[in-house]
Design a protein around this motif. Structure first.
Motif, PDB file in Angstrom:
ATOM      1  N   MET A   1       0.818  -1.209   0.000  1.00 20.09           N
ATOM      2  CA  MET A   1       0.000   0.000   0.000  1.00 20.09           C
ATOM      3  C   MET A   1       0.857   1.266   0.000  1.00 20.09           C
ATOM      4  O   MET A   1       0.385   2.337  -0.347  1.00 20.09           O
ATOM      5  CB  MET A   1      -0.928   0.010   1.220  1.00 20.09           C
ATOM      6  CG  MET A   1      -2.020  -1.045   1.173  1.00 20.09           C
ATOM      7  SD  MET A   1      -3.142  -0.836  -0.212  1.00 20.09           S
ATOM      8  CE  MET A   1      -4.141   0.500   0.372  1.00 20.09           C
ATOM      9  N   ALA A   2       2.115   1.142   0.374  1.00 22.18           N
ATOM     10  CA  ALA A   2       3.015   2.296   0.416  1.00 22.18           C
ATOM     11  C   ALA A   2       3.769   2.497  -0.899  1.00 22.18           C
ATOM     12  O   ALA A   2       4.501   3.475  -1.047  1.00 22.18           O
ATOM     13  CB  ALA A   2       4.016   2.132   1.557  1.00 22.18           C
ATOM     14  N   ASP A   3       3.578   1.606  -1.848  1.00 18.60           N
ATOM     15  CA  ASP A   3       4.234   1.730  -3.147  1.00 18.60           C
ATOM     16  C   ASP A   3       3.796   3.036  -3.820  1.00 18.60           C
ATOM     17  O   ASP A   3       2.633   3.435  -3.738  1.00 18.60           O
ATOM     18  CB  ASP A   3       3.860   0.529  -4.022  1.00 18.60           C
ATOM     19  CG  ASP A   3       4.561   0.549  -5.358  1.00 18.60           C
ATOM     20  OD1 ASP A   3       3.977   1.104  -6.309  1.00 18.60           O
ATOM     21  OD2 ASP A   3       5.684   0.019  -5.445  1.00 18.60           O
ATOM     22  N   ASP A   4       4.735   3.707  -4.478  1.00 21.04           N
ATOM     23  CA  ASP A   4       4.436   5.002  -5.101  1.00 21.04           C
ATOM     24  C   ASP A   4       3.275   4.935  -6.094  1.00 21.04           C
ATOM     25  O   ASP A   4       2.451   5.844  -6.162  1.00 21.04           O
ATOM     26  CB  ASP A   4       5.676   5.556  -5.814  1.00 21.04           C
ATOM     27  CG  ASP A   4       6.744   6.042  -4.839  1.00 21.04           C
ATOM     28  OD1 ASP A   4       6.404   6.292  -3.664  1.00 21.04           O
ATOM     29  OD2 ASP A   4       7.910   6.172  -5.264  1.00 21.04           O
ATOM     30  N   LYS A   5       3.203   3.865  -6.865  1.00 18.86           N
ATOM     31  CA  LYS A   5       2.131   3.739  -7.857  1.00 18.86           C
ATOM     32  C   LYS A   5       0.771   3.554  -7.190  1.00 18.86           C
ATOM     33  O   LYS A   5      -0.236   4.063  -7.673  1.00 18.86           O
ATOM     34  CB  LYS A   5       2.421   2.589  -8.816  1.00 18.86           C
ATOM     35  CG  LYS A   5       3.577   2.878  -9.742  1.00 18.86           C
ATOM     36  CD  LYS A   5       3.818   1.747 -10.700  1.00 18.86           C
ATOM     37  CE  LYS A   5       5.007   2.082 -11.603  1.00 18.86           C
ATOM     38  NZ  LYS A   5       5.256   1.052 -12.596  1.00 18.86           N
ATOM     39  N   VAL A   6       0.748   2.853  -6.067  1.00 23.94           N
ATOM     40  CA  VAL A   6      -0.505   2.667  -5.323  1.00 23.94           C
ATOM     41  C   VAL A   6      -0.947   3.996  -4.720  1.00 23.94           C
ATOM     42  O   VAL A   6      -2.120   4.362  -4.803  1.00 23.94           O
ATOM     43  CB  VAL A   6      -0.356   1.589  -4.225  1.00 23.94           C
ATOM     44  CG1 VAL A   6      -1.628   1.463  -3.410  1.00 23.94           C
ATOM     45  CG2 VAL A   6       0.022   0.241  -4.836  1.00 23.94           C
ATOM     46  N   VAL A   7      -0.009   4.725  -4.155  1.00 22.52           N
ATOM     47  CA  VAL A   7      -0.322   6.030  -3.564  1.00 22.52           C
ATOM     48  C   VAL A   7      -0.819   6.992  -4.645  1.00 22.52           C
ATOM     49  O   VAL A   7      -1.794   7.723  -4.439  1.00 22.52           O
ATOM     50  CB  VAL A   7       0.903   6.607  -2.821  1.00 22.52           C
ATOM     51  CG1 VAL A   7       0.647   8.032  -2.359  1.00 22.52           C
ATOM     52  CG2 VAL A   7       1.269   5.722  -1.643  1.00 22.52           C
ATOM     53  N   GLU A   8      -0.186   6.954  -5.809  1.00 23.77           N
ATOM     54  CA  GLU A   8      -0.604   7.811  -6.920  1.00 23.77           C
ATOM     55  C   GLU A   8      -2.033   7.463  -7.363  1.00 23.77           C
ATOM     56  O   GLU A   8      -2.855   8.358  -7.571  1.00 23.77           O
ATOM     57  CB  GLU A   8       0.361   7.638  -8.093  1.00 23.77           C
ATOM     58  CG  GLU A   8       0.068   8.518  -9.272  1.00 23.77           C
ATOM     59  CD  GLU A   8       1.069   8.306 -10.395  1.00 23.77           C
ATOM     60  OE1 GLU A   8       0.632   8.314 -11.559  1.00 23.77           O
ATOM     61  OE2 GLU A   8       2.265   8.123 -10.124  1.00 23.77           O
ATOM     62  N   ALA A   9      -2.326   6.178  -7.478  1.00 25.30           N
ATOM     63  CA  ALA A   9      -3.680   5.751  -7.862  1.00 25.30           C
ATOM     64  C   ALA A   9      -4.688   6.145  -6.785  1.00 25.30           C
ATOM     65  O   ALA A   9      -5.807   6.571  -7.098  1.00 25.30           O
ATOM     66  CB  ALA A   9      -3.709   4.240  -8.102  1.00 25.30           C
ATOM     67  N   SER A  10      -4.306   6.025  -5.531  1.00 21.42           N
ATOM     68  CA  SER A  10      -5.188   6.392  -4.429  1.00 21.42           C
ATOM     69  C   SER A  10      -5.482   7.895  -4.438  1.00 21.42           C
ATOM     70  O   SER A  10      -6.618   8.318  -4.225  1.00 21.42           O
ATOM     71  CB  SER A  10      -4.550   5.991  -3.096  1.00 21.42           C
ATOM     72  OG  SER A  10      -5.343   6.415  -2.020  1.00 21.42           O
TER      73      SER A  10
END
Length: 57
Positions: A28-37
Motif C-alpha cells: 500500500m506504500a508503493d508510489d504507484k498505489v499512492v498515486e492511484a489512491s
C-alpha cells in the motif's frame, strides 16, 4: 450532466480497480498505489461536489 456523472463513475471504478490490482502485487506504500489512491480521492471529491450541488436545487 447525467452523462458527465456516468463517465465520472466509470473513471472512479476503473481507478479503484487499478489501485486494488497494484496493491495486490506490491504494498500500500508503493508510489504507484499512492498515486492511484490520490487520483481516486480526486475523482471521488469531484463526484461528491457535483452531486451535492444537484441536491441544492
Amino acid at each position: 450532466m447525467a452523462s458527465e456523472l456516468g463517465q465520472l463513475l466509470k473513471n472512479i471504478e476503473e481507478c479503484r480497480e487499478k489501485m486494488i490490482t497494484l496493491a495486490t502485487h506490491s504494498s500500500m506504500a508503493d508510489d504507484k498505489v499512492v498515486e492511484a489512491s490520490t487520483k481516486l480521492d480526486t475523482l471521488l471529491n469531484k463526484y461528491f461536489t457535483l452531486t451535492s450541488k444537484e441536491n441544492l436545487y
